[in-house]
Motif scaffolding. Structure first.
Motif, PDB file in Angstrom:
ATOM      1  N   ARG A 176       0.834  -1.209   0.000  1.00  0.00           N
ATOM      2  CA  ARG A 176       0.000   0.000   0.000  1.00  0.00           C
ATOM      3  C   ARG A 176       0.864   1.252   0.000  1.00  0.00           C
ATOM      4  O   ARG A 176       0.518   2.253  -0.646  1.00  0.00           O
ATOM      5  CB  ARG A 176      -0.928  -0.001   1.219  1.00  0.00           C
ATOM      6  N   MET A 177       1.986   1.198   0.720  1.00  0.00           N
ATOM      7  CA  MET A 177       2.887   2.347   0.744  1.00  0.00           C
ATOM      8  C   MET A 177       3.400   2.675  -0.659  1.00  0.00           C
ATOM      9  O   MET A 177       3.443   3.844  -1.065  1.00  0.00           O
ATOM     10  CB  MET A 177       4.064   2.080   1.693  1.00  0.00           C
ATOM     11  N   THR A 178       3.781   1.612  -1.404  1.00  0.00           N
ATOM     12  CA  THR A 178       4.280   1.820  -2.770  1.00  0.00           C
ATOM     13  C   THR A 178       3.185   2.383  -3.662  1.00  0.00           C
ATOM     14  O   THR A 178       3.422   3.316  -4.449  1.00  0.00           O
ATOM     15  CB  THR A 178       4.805   0.500  -3.349  1.00  0.00           C
ATOM     16  N   ILE A 179       1.972   1.824  -3.550  1.00  0.00           N
ATOM     17  CA  ILE A 179       0.856   2.325  -4.355  1.00  0.00           C
ATOM     18  C   ILE A 179       0.568   3.788  -4.043  1.00  0.00           C
ATOM     19  O   ILE A 179       0.368   4.608  -4.953  1.00  0.00           O
ATOM     20  CB  ILE A 179      -0.405   1.461  -4.137  1.00  0.00           C
ATOM     21  N   HIS A 180       0.569   4.138  -2.772  1.00  0.00           N
ATOM     22  CA  HIS A 180       0.316   5.533  -2.405  1.00  0.00           C
ATOM     23  C   HIS A 180       1.408   6.452  -2.958  1.00  0.00           C
ATOM     24  O   HIS A 180       1.110   7.576  -3.394  1.00  0.00           O
ATOM     25  CB  HIS A 180       0.219   5.673  -0.882  1.00  0.00           C
ATOM     26  N   ARG A 181       2.640   5.969  -2.945  1.00  0.00           N
ATOM     27  CA  ARG A 181       3.731   6.771  -3.493  1.00  0.00           C
ATOM     28  C   ARG A 181       3.533   7.000  -4.996  1.00  0.00           C
ATOM     29  O   ARG A 181       3.720   8.108  -5.511  1.00  0.00           O
ATOM     30  CB  ARG A 181       5.066   6.070  -3.215  1.00  0.00           C
ATOM     31  N   HIS A 182       3.141   5.948  -5.710  1.00  0.00           N
ATOM     32  CA  HIS A 182       2.884   6.075  -7.151  1.00  0.00           C
ATOM     33  C   HIS A 182       1.693   6.988  -7.422  1.00  0.00           C
ATOM     34  O   HIS A 182       1.723   7.815  -8.339  1.00  0.00           O
ATOM     35  CB  HIS A 182       2.619   4.696  -7.754  1.00  0.00           C
ATOM     36  N   ILE A 183       0.658   6.842  -6.614  1.00  0.00           N
ATOM     37  CA  ILE A 183      -0.534   7.666  -6.795  1.00  0.00           C
ATOM     38  C   ILE A 183      -0.215   9.135  -6.565  1.00  0.00           C
ATOM     39  O   ILE A 183      -0.675  10.015  -7.313  1.00  0.00           O
ATOM     40  CB  ILE A 183      -1.653   7.194  -5.838  1.00  0.00           C
ATOM     41  N   ASP A 184       0.580   9.414  -5.541  1.00  0.00           N
ATOM     42  CA  ASP A 184       0.971  10.797  -5.269  1.00  0.00           C
ATOM     43  C   ASP A 184       1.699  11.394  -6.465  1.00  0.00           C
ATOM     44  O   ASP A 184       1.457  12.547  -6.840  1.00  0.00           O
ATOM     45  CB  ASP A 184       1.862  10.867  -4.033  1.00  0.00           C
ATOM     46  N   ARG A 185       2.569  10.609  -7.061  1.00  0.00           N
ATOM     47  CA  ARG A 185       3.337  11.100  -8.216  1.00  0.00           C
ATOM     48  C   ARG A 185       2.423  11.351  -9.409  1.00  0.00           C
ATOM     49  O   ARG A 185       2.539  12.388 -10.086  1.00  0.00           O
ATOM     50  CB  ARG A 185       4.422  10.094  -8.571  1.00  0.00           C
ATOM     51  N   LEU A 186       1.506  10.432  -9.686  1.00  0.00           N
ATOM     52  CA  LEU A 186       0.580  10.598 -10.808  1.00  0.00           C
ATOM     53  C   LEU A 186      -0.373  11.769 -10.572  1.00  0.00           C
ATOM     54  O   LEU A 186      -0.720  12.496 -11.514  1.00  0.00           O
ATOM     55  CB  LEU A 186      -0.210   9.308 -11.032  1.00  0.00           C
ATOM     56  N   ALA A 187      -0.773  11.952  -9.321  1.00  0.00           N
ATOM     57  CA  ALA A 187      -1.657  13.074  -9.005  1.00  0.00           C
ATOM     58  C   ALA A 187      -0.939  14.405  -9.195  1.00  0.00           C
ATOM     59  O   ALA A 187      -1.524  15.382  -9.687  1.00  0.00           O
ATOM     60  CB  ALA A 187      -2.174  12.950  -7.570  1.00  0.00           C
ATOM     61  N   GLN A 188       0.332  14.462  -8.825  1.00  0.00           N
ATOM     62  CA  GLN A 188       1.115  15.679  -9.015  1.00  0.00           C
ATOM     63  C   GLN A 188       1.270  16.020 -10.495  1.00  0.00           C
ATOM     64  O   GLN A 188       1.355  17.191 -10.868  1.00  0.00           O
ATOM     65  CB  GLN A 188       2.491  15.523  -8.365  1.00  0.00           C
ATOM     66  N   GLN A 189       1.296  14.989 -11.335  1.00  0.00           N
ATOM     67  CA  GLN A 189       1.407  15.192 -12.777  1.00  0.00           C
ATOM     68  C   GLN A 189       0.067  15.546 -13.415  1.00  0.00           C
ATOM     69  O   GLN A 189       0.000  15.853 -14.607  1.00  0.00           O
ATOM     70  CB  GLN A 189       1.958  13.922 -13.449  1.00  0.00           C
ATOM     71  N   GLY A 190      -1.004  15.502 -12.637  1.00  0.00           N
ATOM     72  CA  GLY A 190      -2.315  15.788 -13.195  1.00  0.00           C
ATOM     73  C   GLY A 190      -2.926  14.630 -13.945  1.00  0.00           C
ATOM     74  O   GLY A 190      -3.862  14.810 -14.719  1.00  0.00           O
ATOM     75  N   VAL A 191      -2.415  13.422 -13.723  1.00  0.00           N
ATOM     76  CA  VAL A 191      -2.888  12.247 -14.440  1.00  0.00           C
ATOM     77  C   VAL A 191      -4.161  11.692 -13.812  1.00  0.00           C
ATOM     78  O   VAL A 191      -5.094  11.301 -14.514  1.00  0.00           O
ATOM     79  CB  VAL A 191      -1.793  11.162 -14.464  1.00  0.00           C
TER      80      VAL A 191
END
Length: 257
Positions: free
Chosen positions: A33-48
């Motif tokens: 879950r930690m890895t998924i949240h990290r990926h989600i944070d990055r995609l959200a910052q990109q506006g994806v």
């Protein structure tokens, strides 16, 4: 799996599903879950994608309409009709500039009908479509590749455009409010404005879903374009208001399945 590849797969999966629970992503990609949240944070910052409570969504608000893979799935019939109509503004032998929008990308496969042409673009999908087409001389702006837009932007891109002169610029916008067209990213605005300045004739293609919305940065006023092509789902009253404001509006009939 490399992080960038996993990010692409997560983005594609969320776009396909529309909305996905965090637990489903953990199971699907077999990571913590930690890895998924990290990926989600990055995609959200990109506006994806957008983060929700316990889930993520690909359904964008006005400021999240950036990801090319998402944009090319929206209003496809309308974009096809606008692209077909845009051919009327192109003549053989001209230099055409195409922006990186998914709307204008629908025009790229139709350009052989108007060949011979010189086509200038920063759009990677348009380059891929036209690279082997007889009668099309292709100029890539180059610059910094941006994964979200699947296009080249930045300083080198702007320098290339500044040294070119074209007959026609064809583009789209993220949102339209009143007679103002908006784009979310300032770097993209800069590229579009440079392209606009390079061309003698400017054509805007924008489907009805863009109206009544705003994005972060002003692109230009609709009255600056030689023609603004919209699909026939734009309310007639709105079309009349635009014409009354001096917008050179053309309403395009769309064939829907």
């Amino acid at each position: 799996m490399k992080v960038d590849n996993r990010l692409d797969e997560i983005a594609n999966y969320v776009i396909e599903k529309g909305e996905v629970r965090i637990d489903e992503l953990v199971t699907r990609f077999n990571v913590s879950r930690m890895t998924i949240h990290r990926h989600i944070d990055r995609l959200a910052q990109q506006g994806v994608i957008r983060k929700l409570h316990g889930a993520v969504s690909a359904q964008p608000s006005g400021i999240y309409e950036s990801l090319f893979r998402y944009r090319e799935t929206v209003a496809t019939a309308e974009k096809a009709a606008l692209a077909q109509a845009a051919l009327d503004y192109i003549s053989g032998g001209e230099v055409i500039v195409l922006d990186d929008s998914s709307t204008v990308n629908a025009l790229a496969p139709l350009l052989p009908e108007a060949a011979p042409l010189t086509v200038v673009t920063n759009s990677v999908p348009a380059l891929a479509t036209l690279r082997d087409v007889d009668g099309i001389d292709l100029i890539c702006t180059g610059g910094q590749y941006h994964r979200t837009y699947n296009a080249y932007i930045g300083h080198n891109c702007l320098n290339t455009i500044a040294r070119l002169r074209a007959d026609v610029f064809i583009c789209s916008a993220s949102a339209v409010d009143g007679t103002t067209a908006f784009i979310q990213d300032q770097q993209v605005v800069s590229v579009k404005q440079a392209m606009m300045a390079s061309a003698s004739k400017r054509i805007l293609l924008v489907d009805h879903t863009k109206f009544g919305k705003v994005a972060l940065h002003v692109f230009d006023d609709l009255t600056s374009f030689d023609a603004v092509l919209v699909d026939d789902r734009l309310p007639p009253a709105e079309a009349q208001r635009l014409r009354d404001a001096g917008v050179r509006l053309q309403v395009i009939r769309t064939v829907r399945k």
